[in-house]
Design an enzyme around this catalytic site. Structure first.
Site, PDB file in Angstrom:
ATOM      1  N   HIS A 131       0.844  -1.209   0.000  1.00 23.89           N
ATOM      2  CA  HIS A 131       0.000   0.000   0.000  1.00 23.89           C
ATOM      3  C   HIS A 131       0.877   1.256   0.000  1.00 23.89           C
ATOM      4  O   HIS A 131       0.626   2.197  -0.751  1.00 23.89           O
ATOM      5  CB  HIS A 131      -0.891   0.046   1.256  1.00 23.89           C
ATOM      6  N   LYS A 154     -14.884  -7.031   4.479  1.00 25.31           N
ATOM      7  CA  LYS A 154     -13.954  -7.794   5.319  1.00 25.31           C
ATOM      8  C   LYS A 154     -14.304  -7.517   6.783  1.00 25.31           C
ATOM      9  O   LYS A 154     -14.953  -6.539   7.105  1.00 25.31           O
ATOM     10  CB  LYS A 154     -12.524  -7.347   5.016  1.00 25.31           C
ATOM     11  N   ARG A 165      -2.610  -6.345  -8.212  1.00 22.85           N
ATOM     12  CA  ARG A 165      -1.464  -7.237  -8.032  1.00 22.85           C
ATOM     13  C   ARG A 165      -1.316  -8.227  -9.169  1.00 22.85           C
ATOM     14  O   ARG A 165      -0.267  -8.394  -9.731  1.00 22.85           O
ATOM     15  CB  ARG A 165      -1.589  -8.003  -6.707  1.00 22.85           C
ATOM     16  N   SER A 199      -2.879  -7.787   3.212  1.00 26.27           N
ATOM     17  CA  SER A 199      -3.109  -7.617   4.656  1.00 26.27           C
ATOM     18  C   SER A 199      -3.497  -8.964   5.272  1.00 26.27           C
ATOM     19  O   SER A 199      -3.073  -9.301   6.384  1.00 26.27           O
ATOM     20  CB  SER A 199      -4.225  -6.601   4.901  1.00 26.27           C
TER      21      SER A 199
HETATM   22  O1  PNS Z   1      -8.776  -2.818  -0.585  1.00 27.73           O
HETATM   23  P1  PNS Z   1     -10.097  -3.231   0.009  1.00 27.73           P
HETATM   24  O2  PNS Z   1      -9.959  -3.400   1.481  1.00 27.73           O
HETATM   25  O3  PNS Z   1     -10.641  -4.461  -0.659  1.00 27.73           O
HETATM   26  O4  PNS Z   1     -11.102  -2.015  -0.261  1.00 27.73           O
HETATM   27  C1  PNS Z   1     -12.475  -2.177  -0.451  1.00 27.73           C
HETATM   28  C2  PNS Z   1     -13.186  -0.808  -0.406  1.00 27.73           C
HETATM   29  C3  PNS Z   1     -13.060  -0.178   0.949  1.00 27.73           C
HETATM   30  C4  PNS Z   1     -12.546   0.121  -1.439  1.00 27.73           C
HETATM   31  C5  PNS Z   1     -14.682  -1.028  -0.798  1.00 27.73           C
HETATM   32  O5  PNS Z   1     -15.235  -2.013   0.020  1.00 27.73           O
HETATM   33  C6  PNS Z   1     -15.509   0.249  -0.701  1.00 27.73           C
HETATM   34  O6  PNS Z   1     -15.415   1.099  -1.546  1.00 27.73           O
HETATM   35  N1  PNS Z   1     -16.319   0.368   0.378  1.00 27.73           N
HETATM   36  C7  PNS Z   1     -17.164   1.532   0.591  1.00 27.73           C
HETATM   37  C8  PNS Z   1     -18.629   1.226   0.282  1.00 27.73           C
HETATM   38  C9  PNS Z   1     -18.893   1.342  -1.190  1.00 27.73           C
HETATM   39  O7  PNS Z   1     -18.857   2.400  -1.798  1.00 27.73           O
HETATM   40  N2  PNS Z   1     -19.187   0.184  -1.806  1.00 27.73           N
HETATM   41  C10 PNS Z   1     -19.464   0.107  -3.211  1.00 27.73           C
HETATM   42  C11 PNS Z   1     -18.179   0.120  -4.027  1.00 27.73           C
HETATM   43  S1  PNS Z   1     -18.303  -1.013  -5.295  1.00 27.73           S
END
Ligand code: PNS
Length: 170
Positions: free
Chosen positions: A21, A45, A94, A132
């Protein structure tokens, strides 16, 4: 004429932040004037660290870097991006395994707001195999994670699991 600041939002759960990150954020600064690291409250998650802990760790990492801002966010990502007047969402990719998930999110975000673009950077090869999740697993089982996460994260992880690594890497 006033120069506008081009900000990108780099969203994630960051549970916890890894060197992958960190590398992506620093590379993002070659493209954007400012990176807003948006730490999500709502994530599919189930985080080990609280939102406050995740934000605090990320802020410690970028302390003194005024082009990087760390903030918590909740609700829809596109709403947050609009509020912050950012020009893009920045994400790392990745390998093939990330593609489907990233493609789904990028398309859904685009459906929610056609003016918000997602920009992908390929993860630096050194960090291709870390996540992570895998870092937490290794730390939980007493393995060595030095060099894969920032030192403050390493300390917090072992403290959370109540032990130090059993063996140093050979
Ligand atoms: O890297 P990660 O942890 O998989 O990130 C996921 C994240 C936080 C970017 C995603 O879950 C998110 O955007 N959550 C906020 C809620 C939202 O807008 N969901 C719709 C996006 S498709």
């Amino acid at each position: 004429m006033e120069k506008t600041v081009k900000s990108a939002v780099y969203p994630g759960t960051f549970d916890p932040m890894t060197n992958g990150h960190v590398s992506l954020i620093l590379r993002g600064l070659d493209i954007f004037d400012e990176i807003l690291v948006a730490v999500a409250l709502h994530s599919p998650k189930n985080p080990l660290f609280t939102l406050d802990e995740r934000v605090e760790m990320a802020r410690e990492i970028f302390d003194g870097k005024d082009r990087i801002k760390v903030e918590p966010f909740e609700g829809l990502l596109v709403e947050y991006v609009k509020e912050r007047k950012a020009v893009a969402i920045l994400r790392g990719m990745r390998a093939v395994a990330d593609f489907e998930y990233e493609f789904q999110m990028a398309l859904m975000n685009r459906r929610l707001d056609r003016n918000i673009h997602t920009v992908f950077l390929m993860t630096e090869y050194k960090w291709l195999y870390i996540s992570s999740t895998i870092i937490k697993d290794v730390a939980r089982l007493g393995g060595e994670i030095k060099g894969l996460v920032p030192p403050n994260v390493e300390k917090r992880l072992y403290a959370r699991y109540g032990h130090q690594p059993k063996d140093k890497i050979s």
